[in-house]
Design a protein around this motif. Structure first.
Motif, PDB file in Angstrom:
ATOM      1  N   ILE A  92     -17.791 -35.935  40.566  1.00  9.27           N
ATOM      2  CA  ILE A  92     -16.489 -35.423  40.979  1.00  9.27           C
ATOM      3  C   ILE A  92     -16.422 -35.133  42.483  1.00  9.27           C
ATOM      4  O   ILE A  92     -15.437 -35.504  43.129  1.00  9.27           O
ATOM      5  N   PRO A  93     -17.437 -34.538  43.112  1.00 12.57           N
ATOM      6  CA  PRO A  93     -17.344 -34.345  44.568  1.00 12.57           C
ATOM      7  C   PRO A  93     -17.210 -35.677  45.328  1.00 12.57           C
ATOM      8  O   PRO A  93     -16.467 -35.757  46.310  1.00 12.57           O
ATOM      9  N   LEU A  94     -17.886 -36.714  44.879  1.00 14.61           N
ATOM     10  CA  LEU A  94     -17.790 -38.020  45.534  1.00 14.61           C
ATOM     11  C   LEU A  94     -16.428 -38.655  45.278  1.00 14.61           C
ATOM     12  O   LEU A  94     -15.842 -39.281  46.172  1.00 14.61           O
ATOM     13  N   MET A  95     -15.909 -38.464  44.078  1.00 11.96           N
ATOM     14  CA  MET A  95     -14.568 -38.958  43.766  1.00 11.96           C
ATOM     15  C   MET A  95     -13.524 -38.241  44.609  1.00 11.96           C
ATOM     16  O   MET A  95     -12.558 -38.857  45.062  1.00 11.96           O
ATOM     17  N   ARG A  96     -13.712 -36.952  44.833  1.00 15.35           N
ATOM     18  CA  ARG A  96     -12.808 -36.186  45.697  1.00 15.35           C
ATOM     19  C   ARG A  96     -12.776 -36.791  47.091  1.00 15.35           C
ATOM     20  O   ARG A  96     -11.727 -36.903  47.702  1.00 15.35           O
ATOM     21  N   ARG A  97     -13.921 -37.182  47.604  1.00 14.46           N
ATOM     22  CA  ARG A  97     -13.988 -37.773  48.941  1.00 14.46           C
ATOM     23  C   ARG A  97     -13.234 -39.090  49.006  1.00 14.46           C
ATOM     24  O   ARG A  97     -12.742 -39.484  50.059  1.00 14.46           O
ATOM     25  N   CYS A  98     -13.124 -39.790  47.876  1.00 21.73           N
ATOM     26  CA  CYS A  98     -12.386 -41.056  47.821  1.00 21.73           C
ATOM     27  C   CYS A  98     -10.904 -40.843  47.537  1.00 21.73           C
ATOM     28  O   CYS A  98     -10.154 -41.810  47.441  1.00 21.73           O
ATOM     29  N   GLY A  99     -10.486 -39.591  47.382  1.00 20.15           N
ATOM     30  CA  GLY A  99      -9.076 -39.299  47.238  1.00 20.15           C
ATOM     31  C   GLY A  99      -8.622 -38.820  45.876  1.00 20.15           C
ATOM     32  O   GLY A  99      -7.455 -38.487  45.695  1.00 20.15           O
ATOM     33  N   PHE A 100      -9.508 -38.768  44.908  1.00 17.13           N
ATOM     34  CA  PHE A 100      -9.109 -38.309  43.571  1.00 17.13           C
ATOM     35  C   PHE A 100      -8.883 -36.798  43.595  1.00 17.13           C
ATOM     36  O   PHE A 100      -9.663 -36.048  44.171  1.00 17.13           O
ATOM     37  N   ASP A 101      -7.807 -36.378  42.951  1.00 21.40           N
ATOM     38  CA  ASP A 101      -7.492 -34.954  42.903  1.00 21.40           C
ATOM     39  C   ASP A 101      -7.198 -34.481  41.482  1.00 21.40           C
ATOM     40  O   ASP A 101      -6.755 -33.364  41.267  1.00 21.40           O
ATOM     41  N   SER A 102      -7.465 -35.340  40.522  1.00 21.26           N
ATOM     42  CA  SER A 102      -7.251 -35.021  39.119  1.00 21.26           C
ATOM     43  C   SER A 102      -8.279 -35.811  38.319  1.00 21.26           C
ATOM     44  O   SER A 102      -8.621 -36.936  38.687  1.00 21.26           O
ATOM     45  N   PHE A 103      -8.760 -35.208  37.243  1.00 17.59           N
ATOM     46  CA  PHE A 103      -9.839 -35.833  36.472  1.00 17.59           C
ATOM     47  C   PHE A 103      -9.586 -35.640  34.988  1.00 17.59           C
ATOM     48  O   PHE A 103      -9.226 -34.547  34.555  1.00 17.59           O
ATOM     49  N   ALA A 104      -9.774 -36.713  34.229  1.00 13.16           N
ATOM     50  CA  ALA A 104      -9.647 -36.656  32.777  1.00 13.16           C
ATOM     51  C   ALA A 104     -10.942 -37.207  32.190  1.00 13.16           C
ATOM     52  O   ALA A 104     -11.018 -38.359  31.776  1.00 13.16           O
ATOM     53  N   PRO A 105     -11.990 -36.379  32.190  1.00  8.43           N
ATOM     54  CA  PRO A 105     -13.288 -36.844  31.688  1.00  8.43           C
ATOM     55  C   PRO A 105     -13.284 -37.010  30.175  1.00  8.43           C
ATOM     56  O   PRO A 105     -12.575 -36.295  29.462  1.00  8.43           O
ATOM     57  N   ALA A 106     -14.068 -37.969  29.699  1.00  9.07           N
ATOM     58  CA  ALA A 106     -14.176 -38.206  28.260  1.00  9.07           C
ATOM     59  C   ALA A 106     -14.917 -37.063  27.568  1.00  9.07           C
ATOM     60  O   ALA A 106     -14.705 -36.808  26.392  1.00  9.07           O
ATOM     61  N   ALA A 107     -15.780 -36.373  28.300  1.00  6.14           N
ATOM     62  CA  ALA A 107     -16.551 -35.249  27.750  1.00  6.14           C
ATOM     63  C   ALA A 107     -16.196 -33.983  28.526  1.00  6.14           C
ATOM     64  O   ALA A 107     -15.834 -34.051  29.699  1.00  6.14           O
ATOM     65  N   PRO A 108     -16.300 -32.829  27.882  1.00  2.00           N
ATOM     66  CA  PRO A 108     -15.976 -31.567  28.577  1.00  2.00           C
ATOM     67  C   PRO A 108     -16.851 -31.346  29.807  1.00  2.00           C
ATOM     68  O   PRO A 108     -18.009 -31.756  29.847  1.00  2.00           O
ATOM     69  N   VAL A 109     -16.277 -30.714  30.809  1.00  5.38           N
ATOM     70  CA  VAL A 109     -16.989 -30.371  32.035  1.00  5.38           C
ATOM     71  C   VAL A 109     -17.093 -28.855  32.100  1.00  5.38           C
ATOM     72  O   VAL A 109     -16.094 -28.155  31.964  1.00  5.38           O
ATOM     73  N   ASP A 110     -18.297 -28.355  32.305  1.00  4.28           N
ATOM     74  CA  ASP A 110     -18.526 -26.924  32.443  1.00  4.28           C
ATOM     75  C   ASP A 110     -17.933 -26.458  33.781  1.00  4.28           C
ATOM     76  O   ASP A 110     -18.331 -26.968  34.842  1.00  4.28           O
ATOM     77  N   PRO A 111     -16.976 -25.539  33.750  1.00  2.00           N
ATOM     78  CA  PRO A 111     -16.334 -25.090  35.000  1.00  2.00           C
ATOM     79  C   PRO A 111     -17.324 -24.546  36.035  1.00  2.00           C
ATOM     80  O   PRO A 111     -17.162 -24.783  37.225  1.00  2.00           O
ATOM     81  N   ALA A 112     -18.354 -23.840  35.597  1.00  2.00           N
ATOM     82  CA  ALA A 112     -19.340 -23.298  36.541  1.00  2.00           C
ATOM     83  C   ALA A 112     -20.134 -24.427  37.189  1.00  2.00           C
ATOM     84  O   ALA A 112     -20.413 -24.398  38.388  1.00  2.00           O
ATOM     85  N   ALA A 113     -20.488 -25.442  36.411  1.00  2.00           N
ATOM     86  CA  ALA A 113     -21.213 -26.597  36.961  1.00  2.00           C
ATOM     87  C   ALA A 113     -20.330 -27.356  37.950  1.00  2.00           C
ATOM     88  O   ALA A 113     -20.803 -27.824  38.988  1.00  2.00           O
ATOM     89  N   LEU A 114     -19.046 -27.457  37.641  1.00  2.00           N
ATOM     90  CA  LEU A 114     -18.125 -28.131  38.555  1.00  2.00           C
ATOM     91  C   LEU A 114     -18.015 -27.369  39.866  1.00  2.00           C
ATOM     92  O   LEU A 114     -18.073 -27.965  40.944  1.00  2.00           O
ATOM     93  N   GLU A 115     -17.880 -26.068  39.792  1.00  2.00           N
ATOM     94  CA  GLU A 115     -17.790 -25.260  41.014  1.00  2.00           C
ATOM     95  C   GLU A 115     -19.043 -25.421  41.874  1.00  2.00           C
ATOM     96  O   GLU A 115     -18.953 -25.584  43.092  1.00  2.00           O
ATOM     97  N   ARG A 116     -20.221 -25.392  41.237  1.00  2.29           N
ATOM     98  CA  ARG A 116     -21.476 -25.585  41.980  1.00  2.29           C
ATOM     99  C   ARG A 116     -21.517 -26.971  42.627  1.00  2.29           C
ATOM    100  O   ARG A 116     -21.935 -27.112  43.777  1.00  2.29           O
ATOM    101  N   ALA A 117     -21.081 -27.991  41.890  1.00  2.00           N
ATOM    102  CA  ALA A 117     -21.091 -29.359  42.417  1.00  2.00           C
ATOM    103  C   ALA A 117     -20.158 -29.489  43.620  1.00  2.00           C
ATOM    104  O   ALA A 117     -20.494 -30.144  44.611  1.00  2.00           O
ATOM    105  N   LEU A 118     -18.984 -28.879  43.541  1.00  3.89           N
ATOM    106  CA  LEU A 118     -18.021 -28.978  44.633  1.00  3.89           C
ATOM    107  C   LEU A 118     -18.455 -28.207  45.872  1.00  3.89           C
ATOM    108  O   LEU A 118     -18.048 -28.527  46.988  1.00  3.89           O
ATOM    109  N   GLU A 119     -19.289 -27.190  45.707  1.00 10.91           N
ATOM    110  CA  GLU A 119     -19.734 -26.370  46.832  1.00 10.91           C
ATOM    111  C   GLU A 119     -21.145 -26.708  47.312  1.00 10.91           C
ATOM    112  O   GLU A 119     -21.629 -26.098  48.261  1.00 10.91           O
ATOM    113  N   ARG A 120     -21.777 -27.693  46.712  1.00 10.86           N
ATOM    114  CA  ARG A 120     -23.197 -27.963  46.961  1.00 10.86           C
ATOM    115  C   ARG A 120     -23.505 -28.353  48.400  1.00 10.86           C
ATOM    116  O   ARG A 120     -24.479 -27.882  48.985  1.00 10.86           O
ATOM    117  N   TYR A 121     -22.727 -29.231  49.010  1.00  6.88           N
ATOM    118  CA  TYR A 121     -23.076 -29.761  50.328  1.00  6.88           C
ATOM    119  C   TYR A 121     -22.070 -29.329  51.385  1.00  6.88           C
ATOM    120  O   TYR A 121     -20.869 -29.455  51.197  1.00  6.88           O
TER     121      TYR A 121
END
Length: 141
Positions: A92-121
């Motif tokens: 998702i962070p890499l997709m954000r860099r390519c312009g994606f601002d909405s995501f419909a994943p086939a499997a649930p995404v843990d909100p805490a894991a997403l927050e960590r991924a978006l703030e990692r670098y």
């Protein structure tokens, strides 16, 4: 399908997306879906009337959707750009860099894991469709 994760402030677009072929053959759709083999450049003359472009990611290792997102954003598309399918939290962070601002994943995404991924670098190494300046340019002007 899991509920879409939106990283936008506007209201969600609720019109179902039509296929690229169906969109090009009609005049009133405002949402379109691009499959992995579709050419996103076919939408460039129509970007001003689209509220949602959904890009299919059939497998996590299929990167064609990243290119579609970047092409659309760099051409000036400002509507919702949704990544749908086999979307993993670490992508998702890499997709954000390519312009994606909405995501419909086939499997649930843990909100805490997403927050960590978006703030990692704090820094990035290359230019993309976002406004982040690559670290080498920060260092060397």
């Amino acid at each position: 399908m899991v509920e879409a994760l939106r990283l936008r402030n506007d209201a969600a677009h609720d019109e179902p997306a039509v296929t690229l072929d169906a969109f090009l053959g009609q005049s009133n759709a405002t949402a379109v879906r691009i499959e992995a083999g579709d050419d996103a450049r076919l939408l460039l003359p129509h970007l001003d009337r689209l509220a949602l472009i959904e890009v299919s990611f059939p497998k996590f290792r299929d990167g064609r959707g990243y290119s579609a997102g970047r092409i659309l954003r760099e051409a000036g598309y400002t509507g919702e750009l949704r990544a749908e399918g086999d979307v993993l939290v670490d992508q998702i962070p890499l997709m954000r860099r390519c312009g994606f601002d909405s995501f419909a994943p086939a499997a649930p995404v843990d909100p805490a894991a997403l927050e960590r991924a978006l703030e990692r670098y704090d820094h990035v190494y290359q230019s993309a469709a976002d406004a982040q300046v690559p670290v080498w340019k920060l260092r060397h002007g």
